[in-house]
Design a protein around this motif. Structure first.
Motif, PDB file in Angstrom:
ATOM      1  N   GLY A 183      23.497  52.508  41.008  1.00 18.68           N
ATOM      2  CA  GLY A 183      23.205  53.830  40.450  1.00 18.68           C
ATOM      3  C   GLY A 183      24.018  54.895  41.176  1.00 18.68           C
ATOM      4  N   GLY A 184      24.682  55.752  40.415  1.00 23.18           N
ATOM      5  CA  GLY A 184      25.479  56.815  41.022  1.00 23.18           C
ATOM      6  C   GLY A 184      26.839  56.343  41.498  1.00 23.18           C
ATOM      7  N   ILE A 185      27.080  55.033  41.433  1.00 25.95           N
ATOM      8  CA  ILE A 185      28.377  54.506  41.889  1.00 25.95           C
ATOM      9  C   ILE A 185      29.234  54.076  40.712  1.00 25.95           C
ATOM     10  CG2 ILE A 185      29.513  52.689  43.218  1.00 25.95           C
ATOM     11  CD1 ILE A 185      27.260  52.766  45.180  1.00 25.95           C
ATOM     12  N   CYS A 186      28.615  53.406  39.740  1.00 30.56           N
ATOM     13  CA  CYS A 186      29.410  53.000  38.578  1.00 30.56           C
ATOM     14  C   CYS A 186      28.576  53.047  37.308  1.00 30.56           C
ATOM     15  CB  CYS A 186      30.038  51.626  38.795  1.00 30.56           C
ATOM     16  SG  CYS A 186      28.891  50.280  38.991  1.00 30.56           S
ATOM     17  N   GLU A 187      29.274  52.965  36.188  1.00 28.27           N
ATOM     18  CA  GLU A 187      28.602  53.060  34.881  1.00 28.27           C
ATOM     19  C   GLU A 187      28.590  51.740  34.131  1.00 28.27           C
ATOM     20  OE1 GLU A 187      29.916  56.401  32.446  1.00 28.27           O
ATOM     21  OE2 GLU A 187      30.587  57.363  34.296  1.00 28.27           O
ATOM     22  N   TYR A 188      29.455  50.821  34.560  1.00 27.57           N
ATOM     23  CA  TYR A 188      29.588  49.549  33.838  1.00 27.57           C
ATOM     24  C   TYR A 188      29.460  48.382  34.800  1.00 27.57           C
ATOM     25  CZ  TYR A 188      31.524  52.270  29.973  1.00 27.57           C
ATOM     26  OH  TYR A 188      31.707  53.168  28.944  1.00 27.57           O
ATOM     27  N   VAL A 189      29.219  47.214  34.236  1.00 27.22           N
ATOM     28  CA  VAL A 189      29.276  45.991  35.044  1.00 27.22           C
ATOM     29  C   VAL A 189      29.757  44.841  34.159  1.00 27.22           C
ATOM     30  CG1 VAL A 189      26.779  45.544  34.697  1.00 27.22           C
ATOM     31  CG2 VAL A 189      28.010  44.374  36.534  1.00 27.22           C
ATOM     32  N   ILE A 190      30.745  44.104  34.673  1.00 25.06           N
ATOM     33  CA  ILE A 190      31.209  42.893  33.976  1.00 25.06           C
ATOM     34  C   ILE A 190      30.143  41.819  34.166  1.00 25.06           C
ATOM     35  CG2 ILE A 190      32.950  41.061  33.961  1.00 25.06           C
ATOM     36  CD1 ILE A 190      34.968  43.129  35.099  1.00 25.06           C
ATOM     37  N   ILE A 191      29.784  41.156  33.083  1.00 27.03           N
ATOM     38  CA  ILE A 191      28.777  40.093  33.182  1.00 27.03           C
ATOM     39  C   ILE A 191      29.285  38.842  32.462  1.00 27.03           C
ATOM     40  CG2 ILE A 191      26.421  39.390  32.563  1.00 27.03           C
ATOM     41  CD1 ILE A 191      25.585  42.293  32.951  1.00 27.03           C
ATOM     42  N   GLY A 192      29.125  37.705  33.148  1.00 29.36           N
ATOM     43  CA  GLY A 192      29.460  36.429  32.519  1.00 29.36           C
ATOM     44  C   GLY A 192      30.944  36.146  32.417  1.00 29.36           C
ATOM     45  N   HIS A 193      31.738  36.719  33.322  1.00 32.75           N
ATOM     46  CA  HIS A 193      33.167  36.379  33.336  1.00 32.75           C
ATOM     47  C   HIS A 193      33.301  34.865  33.476  1.00 32.75           C
ATOM     48  CE1 HIS A 193      37.320  36.005  34.640  1.00 32.75           C
ATOM     49  NE2 HIS A 193      37.518  37.188  34.096  1.00 32.75           N
ATOM     50  N   SER A 194      34.327  34.296  32.870  1.00 30.91           N
ATOM     51  CA  SER A 194      34.446  32.827  32.875  1.00 30.91           C
ATOM     52  C   SER A 194      34.605  32.273  34.283  1.00 30.91           C
ATOM     53  CB  SER A 194      35.605  32.367  31.997  1.00 30.91           C
ATOM     54  OG  SER A 194      36.821  32.791  32.557  1.00 30.91           O
ATOM     55  N   GLU A 195      35.164  33.088  35.209  1.00 29.87           N
ATOM     56  CA  GLU A 195      35.248  32.598  36.592  1.00 29.87           C
ATOM     57  C   GLU A 195      33.860  32.470  37.205  1.00 29.87           C
ATOM     58  OE1 GLU A 195      38.138  35.474  37.907  1.00 29.87           O
ATOM     59  OE2 GLU A 195      39.596  34.518  36.585  1.00 29.87           O
ATOM     60  N   ARG A 196      32.951  33.362  36.849  1.00 34.18           N
ATOM     61  CA  ARG A 196      31.570  33.248  37.336  1.00 34.18           C
ATOM     62  C   ARG A 196      30.892  32.040  36.689  1.00 34.18           C
ATOM     63  NH1 ARG A 196      30.661  35.782  41.432  1.00 34.18           N
ATOM     64  NH2 ARG A 196      28.734  34.612  41.296  1.00 34.18           N
ATOM     65  N   ARG A 197      31.180  31.850  35.422  1.00 32.96           N
ATOM     66  CA  ARG A 197      30.545  30.720  34.727  1.00 32.96           C
ATOM     67  C   ARG A 197      31.089  29.393  35.275  1.00 32.96           C
ATOM     68  NH1 ARG A 197      28.388  32.302  29.274  1.00 32.96           N
ATOM     69  NH2 ARG A 197      29.017  34.433  28.804  1.00 32.96           N
ATOM     70  N   GLN A 198      32.425  29.315  35.448  1.00 38.26           N
ATOM     71  CA  GLN A 198      33.034  28.034  35.812  1.00 38.26           C
ATOM     72  C   GLN A 198      32.982  27.740  37.300  1.00 38.26           C
ATOM     73  OE1 GLN A 198      36.904  27.529  33.850  1.00 38.26           O
ATOM     74  NE2 GLN A 198      35.607  26.548  32.325  1.00 38.26           N
ATOM     75  N   LEU A 199      33.257  28.749  38.139  1.00 36.61           N
ATOM     76  CA  LEU A 199      33.340  28.502  39.584  1.00 36.61           C
ATOM     77  C   LEU A 199      31.999  28.666  40.281  1.00 36.61           C
ATOM     78  CD1 LEU A 199      36.636  30.508  40.302  1.00 36.61           C
ATOM     79  CD2 LEU A 199      36.393  28.056  39.883  1.00 36.61           C
ATOM     80  N   PHE A 200      31.103  29.468  39.695  1.00 36.06           N
ATOM     81  CA  PHE A 200      29.831  29.742  40.363  1.00 36.06           C
ATOM     82  C   PHE A 200      28.633  29.280  39.533  1.00 36.06           C
ATOM     83  CE2 PHE A 200      33.070  32.678  41.868  1.00 36.06           C
ATOM     84  CZ  PHE A 200      33.039  32.403  43.229  1.00 36.06           C
ATOM     85  N   GLY A 201      28.911  28.522  38.492  1.00 39.43           N
ATOM     86  CA  GLY A 201      27.839  27.870  37.739  1.00 39.43           C
ATOM     87  C   GLY A 201      26.913  28.810  36.985  1.00 39.43           C
ATOM     88  N   GLU A 202      27.398  29.985  36.637  1.00 40.28           N
ATOM     89  CA  GLU A 202      26.531  30.933  35.931  1.00 40.28           C
ATOM     90  C   GLU A 202      26.262  30.431  34.507  1.00 40.28           C
ATOM     91  OE1 GLU A 202      27.192  34.956  37.439  1.00 40.28           O
ATOM     92  OE2 GLU A 202      27.237  35.530  35.334  1.00 40.28           O
ATOM     93  N   THR A 203      24.994  30.407  34.147  1.00 41.18           N
ATOM     94  CA  THR A 203      24.604  29.867  32.839  1.00 41.18           C
ATOM     95  C   THR A 203      24.399  30.991  31.825  1.00 41.18           C
ATOM     96  OG1 THR A 203      22.260  30.052  33.351  1.00 41.18           O
ATOM     97  CG2 THR A 203      23.350  27.985  33.980  1.00 41.18           C
ATOM     98  N   ASP A 204      24.334  30.622  30.548  1.00 43.43           N
ATOM     99  CA  ASP A 204      24.014  31.592  29.500  1.00 43.43           C
ATOM    100  C   ASP A 204      22.687  32.303  29.793  1.00 43.43           C
ATOM    101  OD1 ASP A 204      26.218  31.330  27.828  1.00 43.43           O
ATOM    102  OD2 ASP A 204      25.302  29.764  26.604  1.00 43.43           O
ATOM    103  N   GLY A 205      21.732  31.553  30.337  1.00 40.42           N
ATOM    104  CA  GLY A 205      20.424  32.141  30.643  1.00 40.42           C
ATOM    105  C   GLY A 205      20.535  33.210  31.723  1.00 40.42           C
TER     106      GLY A 205
END
Ligand code: PGA
Length: 257
Positions: A84-106
């Protein structure tokens, strides 16, 4: 017609000093891309410095990731409220997060909900692997990822939503998708899914192409009516090349792309 958006994903690059200098460089060139929403997504440690560097200019700031909980014993994670107060957006579910860090659709869905509830615009990334494309599953994979990411989110809550189509095989490879492939997925699987979820509200969601975007190919992508800008990795690490992309995206969209 959605806004034209060009976002730079700096990934795990730039020291604090380099981040500040890059943000200042972008800021100095911002006037050259009128009407384009320019978003810088530096490493978390540099978010505040980048915010300070661009404050008072039209350049916006985004994080590269968040955790979905508000606070607690989650060592190393960053809660949406901390942004809050630092940024307005956030990238979510980048393929590097999904593939390298196991981030799931859930998990992506939980993060999108957490971002929205804290007033952050989620830049939701979707993309198929080469194997999935070769097997003819691209459209099905993409609509599944969009549906899963937005599960349980109402039309009233999508005002800050951005969706980025980033085929995994095109990221960081120098092998961008063709504008036709990107247009087919974005004007097909992504738009159809958004329309089925949100009806006419879906027409306001900016759709970005990502994957080896540069100043030489952005014009062809932006010329597609269903592509409203780009999520840029490698070419966002230099202010001039990044702002060339932003300027050309804006010019192409204004010319009717
Ligand atoms: P690239 O990365 O432009 O270096 O291909 C894009 C991204 O991962 O967002």
């Amino acid at each position: 017609m959605p806004a034209t958006v060009v976002a730079g994903n700096w990934k795990m690059n730039t020291t604090l000093d380099e981040a500040r200098a890059l943000a200042e460089g972008v800021r100095a060139l911002a006037q050259g891309a009128p009407g384009v929403e320019v978003i810088l997504c530096p490493p978390a440690i540099s978010l505040a410095a980048v915010r300070d560097a661009v404050s008072g200019s039209p350049v916006k700031v985004g994080a590269q990731n968040i955790y979905h909980e508000d606070s607690g014993a989650f060592t190393g994670e960053i809660a949406p409220a901390m942004l809050g107060g630092i940024c307005e957006y956030v990238i979510i579910g980048h393929s590097e997060r999904r593939q390298l860090f196991g981030e799931t659709d859930g998990q992506v869905n939980l993060k999108v909900k957490a971002a929205i509830s804290h007033g952050l615009g989620p830049i939701v990334c979707v993309g198929e692997t080469l194997e999935q494309r070769v097997a003819g599953q691209a459209a099905e994979v993409i609509s599944g990822q969009v549906r899963a990411a937005l599960d349980g989110i109402d039309a009233v809550n999508i005002s800050g939503l951005i969706v980025a189509y980033e085929p995994v095989w095109a990221i960081g490879t120098g092998q961008a998708a063709t504008p036709e492939i990107a247009g087919e997925i974005m004007g097909g699987a992504i738009l159809d899914t958004l329309q089925s979820l949100y009806g006419s509200s879906s027409a306001e969601v900016p759709l970005l192409y990502g994957g080896s975007v540069n100043a030489g190919n952005i014009g062809d992508f932006a010329a597609q009516s269903c592509i409203h800008g780009a999520l840029v990795g490698g070419a966002s690490l230099q202010a001039e090349s990044f702002m060339d992309i932003a300027r050309m995206a804006g010019e192409t969209k204004r010319a009717g792309g």
